[in-house]
Design a protein around this motif. Sequence first.
Motif, short mmCIF file in Angstrom:
data_model
loop_
_atom_site.label_atom_id
_atom_site.label_comp_id
_atom_site.label_asym_id
_atom_site.label_seq_id
_atom_site.Cartn_x
_atom_site.Cartn_y
_atom_site.Cartn_z
N GLU A 291 -33.50 -7.88 -67.65
CA GLU A 291 -33.10 -9.51 -67.37
C GLU A 291 -34.11 -10.18 -68.15
OE1 GLU A 291 -34.53 -11.23 -63.78
OE2 GLU A 291 -34.47 -9.09 -62.84
N ILE A 292 -33.75 -11.49 -68.41
CA ILE A 292 -34.90 -12.39 -68.94
C ILE A 292 -35.16 -13.31 -67.54
CG2 ILE A 292 -35.44 -14.54 -70.20
CD1 ILE A 292 -35.12 -12.02 -71.96
N ALA B 46 -40.72 -29.96 -47.78
CA ALA B 46 -41.57 -29.93 -48.94
C ALA B 46 -40.63 -30.48 -50.35
CB ALA B 46 -42.22 -28.60 -49.22
N GLY B 47 -41.42 -31.14 -51.25
CA GLY B 47 -40.63 -31.42 -52.30
C GLY B 47 -40.58 -30.47 -53.45
N PHE B 48 -41.81 -29.54 -53.58
CA PHE B 48 -41.57 -28.85 -55.01
C PHE B 48 -42.23 -27.27 -54.51
CE2 PHE B 48 -42.85 -32.86 -56.71
CZ PHE B 48 -41.62 -33.16 -57.10
N MET B 49 -41.94 -26.33 -55.25
CA MET B 49 -42.24 -24.89 -55.01
C MET B 49 -42.45 -24.13 -56.38
SD MET B 49 -40.88 -21.74 -52.66
CE MET B 49 -39.29 -21.79 -53.62
N PRO B 50 -43.20 -23.63 -56.86
CA PRO B 50 -43.37 -22.86 -58.14
C PRO B 50 -42.71 -21.44 -57.68
CG PRO B 50 -45.54 -22.98 -57.34
CD PRO B 50 -44.54 -23.88 -56.30
N GLY B 51 -41.90 -21.06 -58.74
CA GLY B 51 -41.36 -19.51 -58.17
C GLY B 51 -40.41 -19.10 -59.23
N GLY B 52 -39.83 -17.89 -59.06
CA GLY B 52 -39.00 -17.20 -60.02
C GLY B 52 -37.54 -17.50 -59.67
N SER B 53 -36.61 -17.23 -60.91
CA SER B 53 -35.33 -17.59 -60.65
C SER B 53 -34.84 -16.79 -59.64
CB SER B 53 -34.56 -17.08 -62.12
OG SER B 53 -34.92 -16.14 -62.54
N GLY C 109 -38.31 -8.98 -68.01
CA GLY C 109 -38.83 -8.35 -66.80
C GLY C 109 -37.86 -7.15 -66.22
N VAL C 110 -38.48 -6.51 -65.22
CA VAL C 110 -37.92 -5.49 -64.56
C VAL C 110 -37.79 -4.46 -65.55
CG1 VAL C 110 -36.24 -4.58 -62.79
CG2 VAL C 110 -36.72 -6.99 -62.78
N ARG C 111 -38.68 -3.67 -66.03
CA ARG C 111 -38.47 -2.68 -66.91
C ARG C 111 -38.34 -1.25 -66.28
NH1 ARG C 111 -41.95 -4.43 -71.39
NH2 ARG C 111 -41.49 -6.90 -71.45
N VAL C 112 -37.04 -0.70 -66.43
CA VAL C 112 -36.74 0.46 -65.83
C VAL C 112 -37.34 1.80 -66.61
CG1 VAL C 112 -34.77 1.82 -65.43
CG2 VAL C 112 -34.45 -0.58 -65.10
N CYS C 113 -37.85 2.40 -66.01
CA CYS C 113 -38.70 3.58 -66.79
C CYS C 113 -38.17 4.99 -66.24
CB CYS C 113 -40.20 3.46 -66.60
SG CYS C 113 -40.82 2.04 -67.06
N SER D 90 -30.57 -15.01 -63.01
CA SER D 90 -31.48 -14.82 -64.15
C SER D 90 -30.48 -14.84 -65.55
CB SER D 90 -32.34 -13.67 -64.19
OG SER D 90 -31.48 -12.39 -63.95
N PHE D 91 -31.25 -14.23 -66.54
CA PHE D 91 -30.52 -14.42 -67.85
C PHE D 91 -30.37 -13.25 -68.59
CE2 PHE D 91 -32.57 -18.40 -66.59
CZ PHE D 91 -31.71 -19.20 -66.68
N ASN D 92 -29.34 -12.84 -69.12
CA ASN D 92 -29.16 -11.39 -69.77
C ASN D 92 -30.06 -11.14 -71.02
OD1 ASN D 92 -27.80 -9.16 -70.20
ND2 ASN D 92 -26.06 -9.92 -69.35
N PRO D 93 -30.67 -9.96 -71.08
CA PRO D 93 -31.11 -9.78 -72.37
C PRO D 93 -30.25 -9.33 -73.29
CG PRO D 93 -31.63 -8.10 -70.81
CD PRO D 93 -30.83 -9.03 -70.03
N ARG D 94 -29.03 -8.79 -72.99
CA ARG D 94 -28.00 -8.23 -73.86
C ARG D 94 -27.50 -9.38 -74.73
NH1 ARG D 94 -25.48 -2.72 -72.27
NH2 ARG D 94 -23.84 -3.54 -74.03
N VAL D 95 -27.31 -9.15 -76.15
CA VAL D 95 -26.62 -10.43 -76.73
C VAL D 95 -25.24 -10.42 -76.62
CG1 VAL D 95 -28.29 -10.10 -78.74
CG2 VAL D 95 -26.17 -8.68 -78.66
#
Length: 456
Positions: A173-174, A301-308, A342-346, A379-384
Amino acid sequence: MKKKKTALMMAAVMTVSLLAACGQKTSAPAAESAAQPDAAQTTEASKEASQEESQAPAESTGEVTELKVFGFKTGAEEGAIPTLIEQFNKENPDIHVVYEGISNAGGYQDVLTARLASGQGDDVFFANPNYLPQMQEAGYVEDLTDMPVVANYSGLVKDLLTINDSIPGLGMEIAVFGMFSNMDVLNEVGIEKAPENYKEFLEDCQILKDAGKTPIVAGAKDGTAMAIFSIAKSLDPVYQAPDKMEQIAKMNTGELMFGDVMRPGYEVVEELISKGYMDGSKALVYAPGQDDIAEFAKGEAGFMPGGSWFVAGLENAAPDMNYTLGGIPVQDEDSLILINAGVRVCINSASEKKEAARKFVEFFTSLDSMNAYVASQNSFNPRVDGKSTDNAVVEPAAERLAAARMVPWVDSAFNTAVVSPWADARTYAANIAAGDSVDNAVKDLNTQIENNLKLN
Protein backbone atom coordinates in the motif's frame (compact mmCIF):
# COMPACT_ATOMS: atom_id res chain seq x y z
CA MET A 1 -22.38 8.50 10.53
CA LYS A 2 -22.12 11.71 8.49
CA LYS A 3 -19.39 10.48 6.14
CA LYS A 4 -20.37 9.91 2.54
CA LYS A 5 -18.87 7.25 0.28
CA THR A 6 -17.61 8.73 -2.97
CA ALA A 7 -15.56 7.07 -5.67
CA LEU A 8 -12.18 8.78 -5.67
CA MET A 9 -9.91 8.55 -8.67
CA MET A 10 -6.73 9.22 -6.79
CA ALA A 11 -3.86 10.95 -8.55
CA ALA A 12 -0.41 9.44 -8.61
CA VAL A 13 2.08 9.64 -5.83
CA MET A 14 4.54 12.34 -6.91
CA THR A 15 2.52 12.92 -10.10
CA VAL A 16 2.33 9.23 -11.14
CA SER A 17 -1.20 7.77 -11.18
CA LEU A 18 -1.82 5.06 -8.66
CA LEU A 19 -5.32 4.22 -9.84
CA ALA A 20 -6.72 2.37 -12.81
CA ALA A 21 -9.71 0.23 -13.47
CA CYS A 22 -10.11 -2.77 -11.26
CA GLY A 23 -9.28 -6.07 -12.93
CA GLN A 24 -11.96 -8.72 -13.44
CA LYS A 25 -11.85 -12.41 -12.68
CA THR A 26 -12.61 -14.96 -15.34
CA SER A 27 -14.88 -17.81 -14.47
CA ALA A 28 -13.70 -21.42 -14.60
CA PRO A 29 -14.63 -23.36 -17.76
CA ALA A 30 -17.75 -25.50 -17.62
CA ALA A 31 -17.18 -29.17 -16.98
CA GLU A 32 -17.74 -31.42 -19.97
CA SER A 33 -20.37 -34.16 -19.72
CA ALA A 34 -19.83 -37.66 -21.08
CA ALA A 35 -23.53 -37.88 -21.93
CA GLN A 36 -25.25 -35.81 -24.60
CA PRO A 37 -28.57 -34.43 -23.21
CA ASP A 38 -30.65 -31.84 -25.02
CA ALA A 39 -29.39 -28.26 -25.39
CA ALA A 40 -31.33 -26.83 -22.39
CA GLN A 41 -30.12 -29.59 -20.10
CA THR A 42 -26.55 -29.18 -21.37
CA THR A 43 -26.59 -25.43 -20.67
CA GLU A 44 -27.99 -25.86 -17.15
CA ALA A 45 -25.62 -28.70 -16.30
CA SER A 46 -22.68 -26.68 -17.60
CA LYS A 47 -23.65 -23.69 -15.43
CA GLU A 48 -23.92 -25.85 -12.30
CA ALA A 49 -20.66 -27.64 -13.04
CA SER A 50 -18.89 -24.33 -13.63
CA GLN A 51 -20.15 -22.94 -10.34
CA GLU A 52 -19.13 -26.03 -8.41
CA GLU A 53 -15.69 -26.08 -10.04
CA SER A 54 -15.03 -22.39 -9.33
CA GLN A 55 -16.11 -22.75 -5.70
CA ALA A 56 -14.43 -26.06 -4.91
CA PRO A 57 -10.88 -26.06 -3.55
CA ALA A 58 -8.11 -27.79 -5.46
CA GLU A 59 -7.58 -31.43 -4.67
CA SER A 60 -5.02 -32.08 -1.95
CA THR A 61 -2.11 -34.43 -2.42
CA GLY A 62 -2.50 -35.43 1.23
CA GLU A 63 0.57 -33.65 2.61
CA VAL A 64 -0.03 -30.15 3.97
CA THR A 65 2.70 -27.53 4.27
CA GLU A 66 2.16 -25.15 7.18
CA LEU A 67 3.28 -21.65 6.31
CA LYS A 68 3.81 -19.17 9.12
CA VAL A 69 3.18 -15.50 8.42
CA PHE A 70 4.12 -12.82 10.95
CA GLY A 71 2.93 -9.22 10.74
CA PHE A 72 2.33 -5.99 12.64
CA LYS A 73 -1.30 -5.65 11.62
CA THR A 74 -3.52 -6.54 14.58
CA GLY A 75 -7.15 -6.05 15.61
CA ALA A 76 -9.09 -3.74 13.32
CA GLU A 77 -5.90 -3.00 11.36
CA GLU A 78 -5.83 -6.58 10.05
CA GLY A 79 -8.54 -5.54 7.63
CA ALA A 80 -8.82 -8.03 4.78
CA ILE A 81 -5.85 -10.15 5.86
CA PRO A 82 -7.87 -12.94 7.58
CA THR A 83 -10.28 -13.17 4.64
CA LEU A 84 -7.45 -13.34 2.10
CA ILE A 85 -5.67 -16.04 4.08
CA GLU A 86 -8.89 -18.04 4.35
CA GLN A 87 -9.35 -17.74 0.59
CA PHE A 88 -5.79 -18.85 -0.11
CA ASN A 89 -6.08 -21.83 2.22
CA LYS A 90 -9.31 -22.90 0.52
CA GLU A 91 -7.79 -22.61 -2.94
CA ASN A 92 -4.54 -24.30 -1.90
CA PRO A 93 -5.35 -27.26 0.38
CA ASP A 94 -1.73 -28.43 0.22
CA ILE A 95 -0.69 -25.23 2.04
CA HIS A 96 -2.08 -23.96 5.34
CA VAL A 97 -1.19 -20.37 6.20
CA VAL A 98 -1.20 -19.35 9.86
CA TYR A 99 -0.99 -15.63 10.63
CA GLU A 100 0.32 -14.14 13.88
CA GLY A 101 0.18 -10.42 14.57
CA ILE A 102 1.88 -8.18 17.11
CA SER A 103 1.45 -4.42 16.89
CA ASN A 104 4.44 -2.16 16.37
CA ALA A 105 3.66 -0.53 19.70
CA GLY A 106 3.60 -4.00 21.25
CA GLY A 107 7.21 -4.67 20.24
CA TYR A 108 6.81 -6.26 16.82
CA GLN A 109 10.23 -5.23 15.53
CA ASP A 110 12.08 -6.61 18.56
CA VAL A 111 10.26 -9.94 18.32
CA LEU A 112 10.85 -10.17 14.57
CA THR A 113 14.56 -9.39 14.92
CA ALA A 114 14.97 -11.92 17.72
CA ARG A 115 13.24 -14.65 15.73
CA LEU A 116 15.30 -14.04 12.62
CA ALA A 117 18.58 -13.84 14.55
CA SER A 118 17.86 -17.13 16.32
CA GLY A 119 16.95 -18.94 13.10
CA GLN A 120 13.34 -19.26 14.22
CA GLY A 121 11.91 -16.67 11.86
CA ASP A 122 8.55 -17.13 10.17
CA ASP A 123 8.39 -18.11 6.50
CA VAL A 124 6.79 -14.83 5.45
CA PHE A 125 6.85 -11.62 7.46
CA PHE A 126 5.89 -7.98 7.18
CA ALA A 127 8.77 -5.52 7.41
CA ASN A 128 8.75 -1.95 8.59
CA PRO A 129 10.56 -0.15 5.74
CA ASN A 130 12.88 1.76 8.06
CA TYR A 131 14.34 -1.52 9.35
CA LEU A 132 14.41 -3.39 6.05
CA PRO A 133 17.90 -2.26 4.93
CA GLN A 134 19.42 -3.75 8.09
CA MET A 135 17.53 -7.00 7.61
CA GLN A 136 18.67 -7.16 4.01
CA GLU A 137 22.27 -6.58 5.06
CA ALA A 138 21.95 -9.36 7.65
CA GLY A 139 20.80 -11.73 4.91
CA TYR A 140 17.34 -12.38 6.34
CA VAL A 141 15.31 -11.62 3.19
CA GLU A 142 14.91 -13.06 -0.28
CA ASP A 143 15.26 -10.86 -3.36
CA LEU A 144 11.73 -10.55 -4.78
CA THR A 145 12.56 -8.52 -7.87
CA ASP A 146 11.25 -11.31 -10.10
CA MET A 147 7.79 -11.45 -8.51
CA PRO A 148 4.91 -10.65 -10.94
CA VAL A 149 3.62 -7.63 -9.02
CA VAL A 150 6.85 -5.68 -9.58
CA ALA A 151 5.94 -5.07 -13.23
CA ASN A 152 2.74 -3.36 -12.03
CA TYR A 153 4.37 -0.89 -9.63
CA SER A 154 4.87 2.72 -10.67
CA GLY A 155 8.41 3.98 -11.14
CA LEU A 156 8.27 5.89 -7.86
CA VAL A 157 7.13 2.85 -5.92
CA LYS A 158 9.90 0.74 -7.44
CA ASP A 159 12.40 3.38 -6.36
CA LEU A 160 11.09 3.34 -2.80
CA LEU A 161 11.14 -0.48 -2.71
CA THR A 162 14.60 -0.90 -4.24
CA ILE A 163 17.44 -1.28 -1.76
CA ASN A 164 20.97 -2.05 -3.01
CA ASP A 165 19.64 -2.84 -6.48
CA SER A 166 17.17 -5.47 -5.28
CA ILE A 167 13.65 -5.57 -3.87
CA PRO A 168 13.70 -7.33 -0.47
CA GLY A 169 10.05 -6.58 0.30
CA LEU A 170 6.92 -6.01 -1.77
CA GLY A 171 4.85 -2.95 -0.93
CA MET A 172 1.18 -3.60 -0.19
CA GLU A 173 0.00 0.00 0.00
CA ILE A 174 0.87 3.64 -0.12
CA ALA A 175 0.40 4.47 3.52
CA VAL A 176 -0.37 8.03 4.57
CA PHE A 177 0.22 9.91 7.78
CA GLY A 178 -1.88 13.03 8.14
CA MET A 179 -4.03 14.74 10.72
CA PHE A 180 -7.54 13.76 11.73
CA SER A 181 -9.98 16.57 12.39
CA ASN A 182 -13.18 16.01 14.36
CA MET A 183 -15.52 18.30 12.45
CA ASP A 184 -18.26 17.90 15.06
CA VAL A 185 -16.02 19.38 17.76
CA LEU A 186 -14.59 22.06 15.46
CA ASN A 187 -18.05 23.18 14.38
CA GLU A 188 -19.22 23.19 18.00
CA VAL A 189 -16.61 25.83 18.91
CA GLY A 190 -17.18 27.86 15.76
CA ILE A 191 -14.46 26.50 13.48
CA GLU A 192 -15.90 25.81 10.03
CA LYS A 193 -13.07 23.89 8.35
CA ALA A 194 -9.90 21.96 9.10
CA PRO A 195 -6.78 24.17 9.30
CA GLU A 196 -4.79 24.52 6.10
CA ASN A 197 -1.56 25.99 7.51
CA TYR A 198 0.32 26.43 10.77
CA LYS A 199 -1.18 29.83 11.62
CA GLU A 200 -4.73 28.46 11.31
CA PHE A 201 -3.74 25.36 13.26
CA LEU A 202 -2.45 27.37 16.23
CA GLU A 203 -5.51 29.62 16.18
CA ASP A 204 -7.85 26.60 16.14
CA CYS A 205 -5.97 24.93 18.97
CA GLN A 206 -6.32 28.06 21.11
CA ILE A 207 -10.07 28.25 20.38
CA LEU A 208 -10.45 24.61 21.41
CA LYS A 209 -8.42 25.12 24.57
CA ASP A 210 -10.44 28.21 25.56
CA ALA A 211 -13.65 26.21 25.03
CA GLY A 212 -12.47 23.51 27.43
CA LYS A 213 -11.77 20.99 24.66
CA THR A 214 -8.62 18.98 24.07
CA PRO A 215 -6.86 20.49 21.05
CA ILE A 216 -4.66 17.49 20.13
CA VAL A 217 -4.71 13.82 21.09
CA ALA A 218 -1.39 12.16 20.32
CA GLY A 219 -0.13 8.59 20.50
CA ALA A 220 3.61 8.65 21.05
CA LYS A 221 4.44 5.60 23.14
CA ASP A 222 6.92 4.79 20.37
CA GLY A 223 7.34 8.44 19.35
CA THR A 224 5.04 8.21 16.32
CA ALA A 225 2.83 11.28 16.80
CA MET A 226 5.80 13.52 17.60
CA ALA A 227 7.68 12.24 14.57
CA ILE A 228 4.71 13.01 12.29
CA PHE A 229 4.86 16.69 13.22
CA SER A 230 8.65 16.96 13.21
CA ILE A 231 9.32 15.19 9.90
CA ALA A 232 6.55 17.07 8.09
CA LYS A 233 8.07 20.36 9.22
CA SER A 234 11.76 19.57 8.84
CA LEU A 235 12.08 17.36 5.77
CA ASP A 236 9.58 19.15 3.55
CA PRO A 237 12.14 21.84 2.58
CA VAL A 238 14.66 19.11 1.76
CA TYR A 239 12.31 17.28 -0.60
CA GLN A 240 11.15 20.52 -2.20
CA ALA A 241 14.73 21.52 -3.00
CA PRO A 242 16.18 20.84 -6.47
CA ASP A 243 19.32 19.45 -4.83
CA LYS A 244 17.51 17.11 -2.43
CA MET A 245 19.69 14.11 -3.32
CA GLU A 246 22.83 16.15 -2.66
CA GLN A 247 21.44 17.22 0.71
CA ILE A 248 20.61 13.63 1.64
CA ALA A 249 24.10 12.55 0.58
CA LYS A 250 25.59 15.24 2.83
CA MET A 251 23.46 14.01 5.74
CA ASN A 252 24.81 10.51 5.15
CA THR A 253 28.39 11.78 5.45
CA GLY A 254 27.78 14.20 8.30
CA GLU A 255 28.63 17.24 6.19
CA LEU A 256 25.06 18.33 6.87
CA MET A 257 24.12 17.29 10.39
CA PHE A 258 20.70 15.71 10.63
CA GLY A 259 20.05 17.15 14.07
CA ASP A 260 20.31 20.66 12.62
CA VAL A 261 17.93 19.70 9.81
CA MET A 262 15.39 18.42 12.35
CA ARG A 263 15.47 21.48 14.59
CA PRO A 264 12.42 23.24 13.06
CA GLY A 265 10.30 20.13 13.54
CA TYR A 266 11.40 19.69 17.13
CA GLU A 267 10.52 23.32 17.74
CA VAL A 268 6.98 22.67 16.51
CA VAL A 269 6.60 19.79 18.96
CA GLU A 270 7.94 21.97 21.79
CA GLU A 271 5.59 24.83 20.92
CA LEU A 272 2.48 22.65 20.77
CA ILE A 273 3.30 21.22 24.20
CA SER A 274 4.36 24.50 25.82
CA LYS A 275 1.13 26.21 24.73
CA GLY A 276 -0.90 23.42 26.29
CA TYR A 277 -2.29 22.17 22.99
CA MET A 278 -0.77 18.71 23.38
CA ASP A 279 -0.02 16.77 26.58
CA GLY A 280 3.47 15.35 26.13
CA SER A 281 3.44 13.09 29.19
CA LYS A 282 0.06 11.59 28.27
CA ALA A 283 1.15 11.11 24.65
CA LEU A 284 4.14 9.05 25.77
CA VAL A 285 1.90 6.40 27.33
CA TYR A 286 -0.62 6.32 24.48
CA ALA A 287 0.01 3.56 21.93
CA PRO A 288 -0.53 4.97 18.43
CA GLY A 289 -3.49 3.49 16.63
CA GLN A 290 -4.95 2.24 19.91
CA ASP A 291 -5.03 4.53 22.94
CA ASP A 292 -5.10 7.70 20.88
CA ILE A 293 -8.05 6.39 18.85
CA ALA A 294 -9.92 5.49 22.03
CA GLU A 295 -9.38 9.00 23.41
CA PHE A 296 -10.22 10.75 20.13
CA ALA A 297 -13.39 8.65 19.79
CA LYS A 298 -14.75 10.22 22.98
CA GLY A 299 -15.53 13.30 20.91
CA GLU A 300 -13.84 15.93 23.06
CA ALA A 301 -10.69 16.54 21.00
CA GLY A 302 -10.23 18.50 17.79
CA PHE A 303 -7.19 16.89 16.20
CA MET A 304 -5.15 13.70 16.13
CA PRO A 305 -2.06 12.93 14.03
CA GLY A 306 -2.27 9.41 12.63
CA GLY A 307 -2.27 7.04 9.68
CA SER A 308 -4.89 6.23 7.08
CA TRP A 309 -5.16 2.76 8.64
CA PHE A 310 -6.54 4.38 11.81
CA VAL A 311 -9.85 4.87 10.00
CA ALA A 312 -10.94 1.27 10.56
CA GLY A 313 -10.44 1.65 14.30
CA LEU A 314 -12.28 4.97 14.37
CA GLU A 315 -15.20 3.55 12.41
CA ASN A 316 -15.54 0.87 15.07
CA ALA A 317 -15.00 3.18 18.03
CA ALA A 318 -17.03 6.20 16.84
CA PRO A 319 -19.32 5.25 13.95
CA ASP A 320 -21.29 8.50 14.17
CA MET A 321 -18.35 10.88 14.30
CA ASN A 322 -17.94 13.36 11.44
CA TYR A 323 -14.20 13.51 10.82
CA THR A 324 -11.64 13.80 8.03
CA LEU A 325 -8.01 12.87 7.42
CA GLY A 326 -6.10 15.68 5.78
CA GLY A 327 -2.68 17.26 5.65
CA ILE A 328 -0.43 18.04 8.60
CA PRO A 329 -0.67 21.85 8.95
CA VAL A 330 2.85 22.69 10.09
CA GLN A 331 3.98 24.88 7.18
CA ASP A 332 3.23 28.58 6.74
CA GLU A 333 1.64 28.17 3.30
CA ASP A 334 -0.19 24.86 3.39
CA SER A 335 -0.37 21.34 4.81
CA LEU A 336 1.23 18.13 3.63
CA ILE A 337 1.07 14.39 4.17
CA LEU A 338 3.75 11.80 4.88
CA ILE A 339 3.81 8.79 2.56
CA ASN A 340 5.47 5.41 2.49
CA ALA A 341 5.35 2.31 0.34
CA GLY A 342 4.36 0.58 3.53
CA VAL A 343 3.84 -2.97 4.74
CA ARG A 344 6.68 -4.69 2.90
CA VAL A 345 5.95 -8.40 2.52
CA CYS A 346 9.16 -10.43 2.75
CA ILE A 347 10.17 -14.06 2.44
CA ASN A 348 12.59 -15.39 5.02
CA SER A 349 15.80 -16.43 3.25
CA ALA A 350 16.18 -19.24 5.81
CA SER A 351 12.71 -20.67 5.18
CA GLU A 352 12.61 -24.29 4.07
CA LYS A 353 9.24 -23.64 2.41
CA LYS A 354 10.18 -20.99 -0.13
CA GLU A 355 8.10 -22.47 -2.95
CA ALA A 356 4.95 -22.33 -0.81
CA ALA A 357 5.96 -18.89 0.48
CA ARG A 358 6.34 -17.53 -3.04
CA LYS A 359 2.98 -18.96 -4.00
CA PHE A 360 1.30 -17.23 -1.06
CA VAL A 361 3.10 -13.92 -1.64
CA GLU A 362 2.16 -14.00 -5.33
CA PHE A 363 -1.49 -14.48 -4.31
CA PHE A 364 -1.27 -11.82 -1.59
CA THR A 365 0.11 -9.23 -4.04
CA SER A 366 -2.26 -10.10 -6.90
CA LEU A 367 -4.59 -7.41 -8.24
CA ASP A 368 -7.74 -8.66 -6.51
CA SER A 369 -5.95 -9.27 -3.21
CA MET A 370 -4.29 -5.87 -3.12
CA ASN A 371 -7.51 -4.10 -4.08
CA ALA A 372 -9.25 -5.83 -1.16
CA TYR A 373 -6.36 -5.13 1.22
CA VAL A 374 -6.09 -1.45 0.31
CA ALA A 375 -9.84 -0.95 0.63
CA SER A 376 -9.75 -2.47 4.12
CA GLN A 377 -6.88 -0.19 5.15
CA ASN A 378 -8.39 3.02 3.73
CA SER A 379 -5.13 3.57 1.91
CA PHE A 380 -3.80 3.96 -1.61
CA ASN A 381 -2.78 1.28 -4.08
CA PRO A 382 0.87 1.04 -5.20
CA ARG A 383 -0.16 -0.87 -8.34
CA VAL A 384 -0.74 1.29 -11.41
CA ASP A 385 -3.63 -1.02 -12.32
CA GLY A 386 -5.06 -1.07 -8.80
CA LYS A 387 -7.97 0.63 -7.09
CA SER A 388 -7.58 2.74 -3.97
CA THR A 389 -9.99 3.40 -1.14
CA ASP A 390 -13.25 5.21 -1.92
CA ASN A 391 -13.74 6.37 1.68
CA ALA A 392 -14.60 10.08 1.69
CA VAL A 393 -12.93 10.46 5.09
CA VAL A 394 -9.51 10.41 3.42
CA GLU A 395 -10.46 12.68 0.51
CA PRO A 396 -8.54 15.68 1.92
CA ALA A 397 -5.43 13.49 2.16
CA ALA A 398 -6.01 12.36 -1.42
CA GLU A 399 -6.08 16.01 -2.47
CA ARG A 400 -2.66 16.52 -0.86
CA LEU A 401 -1.48 13.45 -2.74
CA ALA A 402 -2.79 14.86 -6.01
CA ALA A 403 -1.09 18.19 -5.31
CA ALA A 404 2.24 16.39 -4.72
CA ARG A 405 2.40 17.88 -1.21
CA MET A 406 4.05 14.96 0.47
CA VAL A 407 7.25 13.72 2.02
CA PRO A 408 8.32 10.08 2.35
CA TRP A 409 8.99 9.19 5.95
CA VAL A 410 11.21 6.29 4.87
CA ASP A 411 13.65 6.69 1.98
CA SER A 412 16.35 4.19 1.03
CA ALA A 413 18.52 7.10 -0.15
CA PHE A 414 19.43 7.54 3.52
CA ASN A 415 22.21 5.40 4.92
CA THR A 416 20.28 4.14 7.93
CA ALA A 417 23.46 2.99 9.62
CA VAL A 418 24.18 6.71 9.99
CA VAL A 419 20.86 8.53 9.64
CA SER A 420 17.48 6.89 10.08
CA PRO A 421 14.98 9.75 9.74
CA TRP A 422 11.87 8.00 11.05
CA ALA A 423 13.60 6.28 13.97
CA ASP A 424 15.61 9.38 14.87
CA ALA A 425 12.56 11.63 14.67
CA ARG A 426 10.58 9.34 16.96
CA THR A 427 13.35 9.04 19.53
CA TYR A 428 14.35 12.67 19.90
CA ALA A 429 10.93 14.24 19.43
CA ALA A 430 9.70 11.89 22.17
CA ASN A 431 12.54 13.16 24.38
CA ILE A 432 11.17 16.67 23.90
CA ALA A 433 7.71 15.44 24.85
CA ALA A 434 9.31 14.08 28.02
CA GLY A 435 10.70 17.52 28.87
CA ASP A 436 14.03 17.71 27.05
CA SER A 437 14.95 20.95 25.32
CA VAL A 438 15.24 21.35 21.56
CA ASP A 439 18.90 22.31 21.94
CA ASN A 440 19.66 19.11 23.84
CA ALA A 441 17.72 16.97 21.39
CA VAL A 442 19.61 18.45 18.43
CA LYS A 443 22.94 18.08 20.22
CA ASP A 444 22.25 14.47 21.25
CA LEU A 445 21.11 13.50 17.75
CA ASN A 446 24.21 15.05 16.18
CA THR A 447 26.41 13.21 18.68
CA GLN A 448 24.69 9.95 17.80
CA ILE A 449 25.34 10.55 14.11
CA GLU A 450 29.00 11.38 14.77
CA ASN A 451 29.35 8.11 16.65
CA ASN A 452 27.59 6.22 13.86
CA LEU A 453 30.01 7.68 11.32
CA LYS A 454 32.98 6.48 13.37
CA LEU A 455 31.59 2.95 13.35
CA ASN A 456 30.88 2.86 9.62
